[in-house]
Design an enzyme around this catalytic site. Structure first.
Site, PDB file in Angstrom:
ATOM      1  N   THR A 378      39.019  17.750  33.964  1.00 27.68           N
ATOM      2  CA  THR A 378      39.754  17.465  32.596  1.00 27.68           C
ATOM      3  C   THR A 378      38.763  17.107  31.609  1.00 27.68           C
ATOM      4  O   THR A 378      37.527  16.803  31.777  1.00 27.68           O
ATOM      5  CB  THR A 378      40.300  16.136  33.229  1.00 27.68           C
ATOM      6  OG1 THR A 378      41.323  16.239  34.287  1.00 27.68           O
ATOM      7  CG2 THR A 378      41.154  15.336  32.119  1.00 27.68           C
ATOM      8  N   GLY A 462      40.447  13.686  38.568  1.00 26.22           N
ATOM      9  CA  GLY A 462      41.473  13.609  39.752  1.00 26.22           C
ATOM     10  C   GLY A 462      41.862  12.265  39.912  1.00 26.22           C
ATOM     11  O   GLY A 462      42.100  11.360  39.324  1.00 26.22           O
TER      12      GLY A 462
END
Length: 569
Positions: A378, A462
């Site tokens: 991310t 995550g």
């Protein structure tokens, strides 16, 4: 004096110096200052912190051209989609928390996509799937990022969208040098993603994934961005881009259709919060996992964490068990709120936290029950401008580069967020259903103090994200670290909790500890029953901007474990 005597004295002096250093470090053990990689960045007018130096510079340039924090955040995200395709891109989803100085309040944006309407729960059971595949066409859900950009811009933007996307378009055409970390991750993904049509054309144009320092170009993405700059969000969801995506997915045996893309919309939501020792910590409600951080903080607040000390056995044990307790609720309840009545207010209430805290004992638990209530790499970036607006934004493909599905001529990979649905239990809150948002891992965060903006921050990675949020908050508030120290201090991550996809924790999971913790502490945790993995693991990435309202300055910090940079003016 002989040589042997001099050697003995030298060794003795060296030992003394080492001991002195350890003593000095020990004096700062609670603050963690021995772990700071550099000082904070401080600026009077504006600040940007992203996971790539060039993206940070793009944000600053947009601000200096008269754009606001929202414009700069979109520009930086578009640049990261090009330069850090291992973590984000317009094939993925987006979430944001925005402080609007004009109205003096926070706004939350859920720009995550939904599952294909023609794909059913029964398809998976009839075809023998125990879980949704991690790659290929089946986990692909509607990419929400682009609609998120245009929603933010429509509500708060200042500069024209073509000017905002211009830096990313120019870099995509002219090229940019690939960093060591991004090169490593592309090369890690290439062996198994290159089997999917389209991947090599974009990410291996010369037959190989780029090395560190190679100039990388993505003219297809430049063309896509130009279509967005001239045609708006409909160019993505209702034009040729949508048709190309739908045709490609159909060819690969998938279900995402033009109709799914055309029907997509983002949602403005009200952020939720808990007060932690006088600071209001804000997260977005599900389908994301942000409220897990609030649940953990509510449990920790019942203890004198500051007196335990950073890195202590007592604190790490308490943190780990609080995480396990909160994540059982995460596994049971967190899902698309349009499909379920999720008791968010009760989950983040202080009374509920008191009930849950009673489960925590001196030894590590092998499992915890979910609460009984009546009623899934991310990028993260943050920008603050001279007007006082602040943006906390997170965006991702999931699993680094996503599903591997790379539609021809578009220059990006589609996400695989659909993998995070539960197909083991049709009655589960997060069970797969057509047109439903999956459980989501990416979460932005924000902290206010006495109703004023104090901190915009996020931690990537995550299941690490709520754990990372809590560690940053505790490092700042309980252990008195500064903004850079709070991110540089060694982290911990517990893995193995029950999951929204159906897995259940029965063995207590594993506590991953970054290098930098005392071995005596590790031994103590093992005696308490924790399974420890030391030095291994992925501990996320961090960016943050703190607003000092009294002195009228911004403090910025960025992850020392990645390529990130904070900069201001």
């Amino acid at each position: 004096m002989d040589i042997k005597t001099n050697k003995i004295r030298f060794v003795f002096l060296l030992i003394l110096l080492v001991c002195l250093r350890q003593s000095l470090l020990g004096q700062d053990r609670i603050t963690g200052r021995s772990f700071a990689s550099r000082s904070e960045v401080i600026a009077p007018h504006a600040m940007a912190a992203t996971s790539h130096p060039l993206a940070t510079q793009v944000a600053i340039d947009i601000l200096q051209q008269g754009g606001n924090a929202i414009d700069a955040a979109i520009a930086a995200n578009a640049t990261l989609g090009l330069m850090e395709p291992t973590g984000c891109g317009i094939g993925g989803d987006l979430f944001a928390i925005i402080w609007d100085e004009k109205t003096k309040q926070l706004y939350g944006l859920n720009a995550s996509g939904r599952s294909p309407k023609s794909l059913t729960f029964e398809y998976f059971t009839k075809n023998g799937y125990k879980e949704i595949p991690s790659h290929g066409p089946l986990p692909v859900s509607v990419p929400g990022c682009v609609d998120g950009w245009f929603e933010m811009h429509k509500k708060f933007g200042s500069l024209p969208i073509d000017k905002i996307l211009s830096p990313a378009i120019n870099y995509a055409r002219e090229g940019f040098p690939v960093t060591e970390l991004i090169s490593y991750y592309i090369q890690l993904s290439a062996p198994f993603l290159s089997k999917y049509p389209g991947f090599k054309d974009v990410f291996m144009p010369n037959g190989n994934a780029p090395d560190k320092g190679d100039i990388f170009k993505n003219p297809a993405l430049a063309n896509t961005y130009e279509k967005l700059a001239t045609g708006g969000r409909d160019a993505f969801y209702k034009g040729d881009i949508a048709k190309t995506i739908a045709a490609y997915i159909k060819e690969q045996g998938g279900f995402l259709s033009y109709e799914d893309l055309a029907a997509h919309s983002s949602e403005w939501v009200k952020p939720v919060s808990t007060n932690y020792r006088g600071y209001d910590v804000w997260e977005l409600p599900p389908n994301g996992q942000g409220i897990a951080a609030l649940q953990m903080l509510n449990i920790l607040e019942q203890y004198d964490v500051a007196s335990m000390g950073f890195g202590s056995e007592e604190y790490i044990h308490l943190f780990t068990e609080a995480k396990k307790v909160a994540y059982e609720d995460r596994a049971k309840f967190y899902s698309d709120m349009a499909f379920n009545q999720i008791p968010v207010d009760k989950l983040i209430s202080k009374n509920y936290a008191k009930e849950r805290a009673q489960l925590i004992k001196e030894r590590a638990a092998r499992s915890y029950p979910a609460g009984k209530l009546k009623d899934g790499d991310t990028i993260y970036l943050t920008v603050a401008d001279s007007h006082g607006n602040m943006v906390s934004l997170i965006q991702s493909n999931y699993r680094g580069m996503g599903s591997g599905m790379t539609p021809p001529g578009l220059g990006f990979i589609l996400q695989d967020r659909g993998e995070l649905f539960n197909i083991q239990d049709k009655n589960h809150f997060n069970a797969y259903a057509p047109g439903k948002r999956p459980f989501h891992t990416i979460i932005p965060s924000f902290i206010t103090k006495d109703g004023k903006p104090w901190l915009s921050f996020g931690v990537m990675g995550g299941a690490m994200q709520p754990q990372g949020h809590v560690q940053i908050v505790v490092n700042l508030i309980d252990f008195g670290m500064n903004l850079q120290e709070a991110g540089d201090a060694p982290r911990i991550q517990h893995l193995g909790s029950s999951q929204p996809t159906g897995e259940e924790m029965t063995d207590g999971g594993t506590l991953y500890m970054e290098s930098g913790f005392d071995y005596e502490v590790i031994r103590g945790l093992m005696k308490r029953g924790h399974k420890i993995s030391y030095g291994d693991g992925i501990y996320g990435g961090y960016q943050a901007i703190l607003k000092d309202t009294e002195r009228g300055v911004y403090f910025g910090a960025s992850e020392s474990r990645k390529d990130g940079q904070a900069s201001g003016y």
